[in-house]
Scaffold this motif. Structure first.
Motif, PDB file in Angstrom:
ATOM      1  N   TYR A  47       0.838  -1.203   0.000  1.00  0.00           N
ATOM      2  CA  TYR A  47       0.000   0.000   0.000  1.00  0.00           C
ATOM      3  C   TYR A  47       0.876   1.258   0.000  1.00  0.00           C
ATOM      4  O   TYR A  47       0.550   2.250  -0.665  1.00  0.00           O
ATOM      5  N   SER A  48       1.986   1.212   0.736  1.00  0.00           N
ATOM      6  CA  SER A  48       2.899   2.362   0.775  1.00  0.00           C
ATOM      7  C   SER A  48       3.485   2.638  -0.607  1.00  0.00           C
ATOM      8  O   SER A  48       3.634   3.791  -1.011  1.00  0.00           O
ATOM      9  N   ILE A  49       3.811   1.563  -1.334  1.00  0.00           N
ATOM     10  CA  ILE A  49       4.314   1.734  -2.702  1.00  0.00           C
ATOM     11  C   ILE A  49       3.248   2.399  -3.567  1.00  0.00           C
ATOM     12  O   ILE A  49       3.535   3.326  -4.338  1.00  0.00           O
ATOM     13  N   TYR A  50       2.009   1.940  -3.418  1.00  0.00           N
ATOM     14  CA  TYR A  50       0.900   2.559  -4.165  1.00  0.00           C
ATOM     15  C   TYR A  50       0.795   4.045  -3.820  1.00  0.00           C
ATOM     16  O   TYR A  50       0.638   4.896  -4.715  1.00  0.00           O
ATOM     17  N   GLY A  51       0.875   4.366  -2.524  1.00  0.00           N
ATOM     18  CA  GLY A  51       0.777   5.759  -2.098  1.00  0.00           C
ATOM     19  C   GLY A  51       1.914   6.605  -2.633  1.00  0.00           C
ATOM     20  O   GLY A  51       1.716   7.767  -3.018  1.00  0.00           O
ATOM     21  N   MET A  52       3.121   6.039  -2.682  1.00  0.00           N
ATOM     22  CA  MET A  52       4.275   6.769  -3.221  1.00  0.00           C
ATOM     23  C   MET A  52       4.083   7.055  -4.701  1.00  0.00           C
ATOM     24  O   MET A  52       4.483   8.113  -5.197  1.00  0.00           O
ATOM     25  N   LYS A  53       3.486   6.101  -5.412  1.00  0.00           N
ATOM     26  CA  LYS A  53       3.291   6.273  -6.853  1.00  0.00           C
ATOM     27  C   LYS A  53       2.119   7.202  -7.154  1.00  0.00           C
ATOM     28  O   LYS A  53       2.203   8.067  -8.030  1.00  0.00           O
ATOM     29  N   ALA A  54       1.020   7.043  -6.389  1.00  0.00           N
ATOM     30  CA  ALA A  54      -0.188   7.832  -6.660  1.00  0.00           C
ATOM     31  C   ALA A  54      -0.035   9.292  -6.249  1.00  0.00           C
ATOM     32  O   ALA A  54      -0.555  10.197  -6.906  1.00  0.00           O
ATOM     33  N   LYS A  55       0.645   9.532  -5.133  1.00  0.00           N
ATOM     34  CA  LYS A  55       0.863  10.897  -4.618  1.00  0.00           C
ATOM     35  C   LYS A  55      -0.453  11.672  -4.508  1.00  0.00           C
ATOM     36  O   LYS A  55      -0.541  12.841  -4.893  1.00  0.00           O
ATOM     37  N   ASN A  56      -1.477  10.996  -3.979  1.00  0.00           N
ATOM     38  CA  ASN A  56      -2.791  11.640  -3.895  1.00  0.00           C
ATOM     39  C   ASN A  56      -3.243  11.891  -2.457  1.00  0.00           C
ATOM     40  O   ASN A  56      -4.415  12.087  -2.188  1.00  0.00           O
ATOM     41  N   ASP A  57      -2.286  11.870  -1.510  1.00  0.00           N
ATOM     42  CA  ASP A  57      -2.624  12.204  -0.129  1.00  0.00           C
ATOM     43  C   ASP A  57      -1.425  12.877   0.538  1.00  0.00           C
ATOM     44  O   ASP A  57      -0.399  13.103  -0.106  1.00  0.00           O
ATOM     45  N   THR A  58      -1.557  13.214   1.802  1.00  0.00           N
ATOM     46  CA  THR A  58      -0.483  13.916   2.516  1.00  0.00           C
ATOM     47  C   THR A  58       0.280  12.994   3.467  1.00  0.00           C
ATOM     48  O   THR A  58       1.026  13.450   4.315  1.00  0.00           O
ATOM     49  N   ILE A  59       0.101  11.691   3.314  1.00  0.00           N
ATOM     50  CA  ILE A  59       0.787  10.714   4.171  1.00  0.00           C
ATOM     51  C   ILE A  59       2.218  10.517   3.688  1.00  0.00           C
ATOM     52  O   ILE A  59       2.470  10.425   2.484  1.00  0.00           O
TER      53      ILE A  59
END
Length: 213
Positions: free
Chosen positions: A151-163
């Protein structure tokens, strides 16, 4: 009896965060800020790990730390626990600089990288324990750990939140690596689990190498 080392880390986070809540200059001076770090203020790579955005952010991190720290201290001792916490904090900041080093405006705060390192260390030490997602959905610890990093990899790629997904991932790498350095017997006793928990880390660096992040 509650561990004095754990209490010390929690107290430091609480006191420094409260100072940051009430002193904007202090908060801005010690938060993670790529431009300032590249200008020579490397202390921010550590100090930012003791600041939090708000009370909820602080409470969430400290509750997670309090929940998983005993697994690490019971298996590896207090000094290794502190080493993993500090090392994971630094790993989180280093990985953030690796991926965001050219974004001079990038800012972040929070103990999440260090806490994630403790969580990943605990999972490596006790992969069979159960983690309750939202307090109600039971998952084997290793499934949670792998899923969280994917999920963290997805978040790093998507860049659609402030986490700060990158700091979380870097912290997990720190927790994983230092735990294996301090408990190398895991390589023989839990070979399959060591390999399983390394899969998201390998995926991250393959994606980075091939330009997919």
């Amino acid at each position: 009896m509650t561990n004095i080392f754990l209490l010390g880390i929690i107290l430091a986070n609480v006191l420094i965060s409260i100072k940051g809540f009430n002193d904007e200059y202090f908060f801005r001076k010690y938060q993670f800020h790529v431009g300032s770090i590249r200008a020579g203020e490397q202390i921010r790579m550590v100090s930012s790990g003791f600041l939090h955005a708000d009370v909820f952010h602080l409470a969430f991190n400290m509750i997670a730390l309090y929940s998983f720290a005993p697994v690490v201290t019971d298996n590896l001792g207090n000094l290794t626990f502190v080493l993993i916490y500090a090392g994971s904090l630094v790993f989180g900041s280093l990985l953030t600089m690796y991926f965001h080093g050219n974004d001079y405006s990038y800012r972040a705060v929070g103990a999440s990288g260090a806490v994630t390192g403790i969580i990943y260390s605990a999972i490596l030490l006790e992969p069979g324990m159960t983690i309750g997602i939202f307090g109600i959905i039971p998952l084997p610890a290793y499934v949670f750990g792998i899923g969280y990093l994917l999920y963290s990899i997805y978040g790093m790629k998507a860049k659609n939140d402030t986490i700060g997904h990158t700091a979380h991932f870097g912290g997990a790498i720190g927790g994983y690596a230092i735990t294996l350095l301090k408990a190398p017997e895991l390589l023989q006793e839990s070979t399959s689990m060591v390999i399983l928990l390394a899969i998201p880390i390998i995926i991250l660096f393959v994606m980075a190498k091939t330009g997919k992040l």
